[in-house]
Motif scaffolding. Structure first.
Motif, PDB file in Angstrom:
ATOM      1  N   SER A 105       0.816  -1.220   0.000  1.00  0.00           N
ATOM      2  CA  SER A 105       0.000   0.000   0.000  1.00  0.00           C
ATOM      3  C   SER A 105       0.846   1.266   0.000  1.00  0.00           C
ATOM      4  N   PRO A 158       2.512   3.569  -5.286  1.00  0.00           N
ATOM      5  CA  PRO A 158       1.510   4.442  -5.919  1.00  0.00           C
ATOM      6  C   PRO A 158       0.353   3.636  -6.500  1.00  0.00           C
ATOM      7  N   ASN A 159      -0.854   4.105  -6.228  1.00  0.00           N
ATOM      8  CA  ASN A 159      -2.080   3.568  -6.831  1.00  0.00           C
ATOM      9  C   ASN A 159      -2.423   2.142  -6.408  1.00  0.00           C
ATOM     10  N   ILE A 191      -4.252  -0.321  -3.962  1.00  0.00           N
ATOM     11  CA  ILE A 191      -5.326  -0.295  -2.968  1.00  0.00           C
ATOM     12  C   ILE A 191      -5.459  -1.695  -2.364  1.00  0.00           C
TER      13      ILE A 191
END
Length: 375
Positions: free
Chosen positions: A158, A161-162, A164
Motif C-alpha cells: 500500500s 503508488p495507486n 489499494i
C-alpha cells in the motif's frame, strides 16, 4: 462490478506463543521504562505520545487529520495505523524512533481503506491489519458488518503508488452463528484485538440477553462448520467500549466498568457481577468521576492502561489476576480517545523475527476456508 467471493485461508504449522509476566504489580508502583503510549485526540485533530513513566505529552501528528479515533501500532514494521472517523478512512504512517528517544512519523499517510466505516483496528505479529466495521462501497453492493483482514503483503504494497489493499472477511455474522440470526455472535463489532491464534471482538449492538458481548474466534476455521470455532466469553453488556488482551485474560470496558474473563473460557454465560465476568477495577475513594473508557492497552508485563475519556486521564492497574484492583493515574489526557502501546524493537530483533516468520510461512498448508475476499 463488486462482489464477494471465497478465497483460501491457511493453517500455520508453527505456533508463535506470547507469554505474560503475571507477577502482581502494585498500582502505585507502575514504573514502565522505554515504552510509549500513543494516543489520539479527536477534538484537537492530533496524535500525541508519552514515554512512560514520564507524563509529558509530546506531538506526533499535528496536521492532516480530521477526527482520529482508534489507533494501533505494528512495532515489527514500524507502522502506526489510525482510523480517521470524519474522513472515513484507515491510514498508516511510518514510525521512527530517534536516538534521543523521541518519536516521529514520515508525515505521509498511506491508504488502507476508504470503503469500510471502521470502528476499531488491530495488528497481528506478521503485520496483517484487522478492522471492525461496516463495508459500504455504495450501491449496488449490500453493506456488510464484519471483522475484516488486510494481509501483511497488501499492507506493505500500500506504500506503492495507486495500490489499494483488498480486504478479506475474517468473520461476519453468518459465519459466526452458523447462518442463524437468532444466535448471531457478531453484531456491529465495536472493538477488535488479535493474538497469534485468535481474533477477539466486542459487539456494540447486542440484540437480546442471549446475545454475545465478547467473542473469541479462531483465525482459521474449517469452512464447513465455522461456528464450531467461535466461543462466547461474555454476554453481560449491550455495548463493549474497549477490549484488551494479556497472555491469560481478556479485559473489556462497558457501562463505566471494566470486567475480566479468561481467554480460554468457552461458551459460559456470565452469572452477573462477581460471578464468571467480574469487575476488576475501581477508582480511589476520593475520585467521584465515573469511568468512560475509550481504549485500553497492555504493557506486555504486569500493567493494563485505561484511557478514561470522561475524566481526561490515563490510569493503570495490575493484570496479575482477575481480582479487584485500584486504578492509579498515569497522566492527564483531556480529550483522549484511542490509545496503543509501542515498545521499540531493535533492528536485529526485527530481522530475526522476519526470518522466523519466513520459515513458518514456508511451511504453511493451504486450505479452502473461511476468508472471503471483498473486491
Amino acid at each position: 462490478s463488486r462482489y464477494v467471493r471465497r478465497s483460501p485461508t491457511t493453517w500455520s504449522l508453527g505456533v508463535l506463543a506470547a507469554f505474560c509476566l503475571t507477577t502482581s504489580v502494585q498500582a502505585s508502583r507502575i514504573t514502565v521504562s522505554n515504552k510509549y503510549l500513543i494516543a489520539s485526540f479527536p477534538d484537537l485533530q492530533q496524535v500525541n505520545y508519552i514515554r512512560v513513566p514520564d507524563p509529558t505529552w509530546r506531538p506526533l501528528i499535528l496536521a492532516g487529520l480530521l477526527r482520529p479515533k482508534a489507533i494501533a501500532v505494528d512495532a515489527n514494521n514500524m507502522r502506526l495505523f489510525l482510523v480517521d472517523e470524519m474522513a472515513m478512512h484507515v491510514v498508516w504512517y511510518s514510525l521512527m524512533r530517534l536516538d534521543s528517544g523521541l518519536l516521529m512519523t514520515d508525515g505521509r499517510p498511506h491508504m488502507v481503506t476508504s470503503t469500510i466505516i471502521a470502528r476499531n483496528i488491530a495488528v497481528d505479529d506478521l503485520g496483517a491489519v484487522f478492522v471492525a466495521g461496516r463495508y459500504d462501497p455504495g450501491p449496488p453492493v449490500v453493506p456488510i458488518e464484519a471483522v475484516f483482514k488486510f494481509s501483511a503483503s497488501h499492507i506493505s504494497q500500500s506504500a506503492l503508488p495507486n495500490f489499494i489493499p483488498i480486504p478479506t472477511i475474517a468473520w461476519d455474522a453468518q459465519d459466526a452463528s452458523g447462518g442463524g440470526p437468532a444466535t448471531a455472535q457478531l453484531i456491529a463489532a465495536n472493538t477488535v484485538v488479535v493474538d497469534s491464534l485468535n481474533v477477539y471482538w466486542g459487539n456494540s449492538n447486542r440484540v437480546s440477553a442471549e446475545g454475545a458481548s465478547v467473542v473469541r474466534a479462531a483465525l482459521h476455521a474449517a469452512p464447513e462448520t465455522p461456528e464450531d470455532f467461535v466461543w462466547v466469553l461474555a454476554n453481560n453488556v449491550d455495548k463493549v467500549d474497549a477490549l484488551v488482551l494479556t497472555s491469560s485474560d481478556v479485559y473489556y470496558a462497558a457501562n463505566g466498568k471494566v470486567y475480566g474473563v479468561p481467554k480460554r473460557k468457552t461458551n459460559e454465560m456470565c452469572t452477573g457481577n462477581g460471578g464468571s465476568c467480574p469487575e476488576v477495577v475501581k477508582k480511589k475513594d476520593n475520585d467521584p468521576t465515573a469511568l468512560k473508557v475509550s481504549a485500553m492497552a497492555w504493557d506486555g508485563e504486569g500493567t493494563v492502561f485505561v484511557a478514561d475519556r470522561g475524566a481526561g486521564s490515563i490510569y493503570g492497574f495490575s493484570c496479575g489476576s482477575l481480582n479487584m484492583h485500584l486504578l492509579e493515574q498515569v497522566t492527564e489526557s483531556p480529550g483522549i480517545f484511542g490509545m496503543t502501546l509501542f515498545v521499540p524493537i531493535s533492528a536485529a530483533a526485527r530481522l530475526a523475527g522476519r526470518a522466523t516468520h519466513g520459515v513458518l510461512l514456508g511451511a504453511v498448508v493451504a486450505l479452502t476456508g473461511l476468508g472471503r475476499a471483498v473486491s
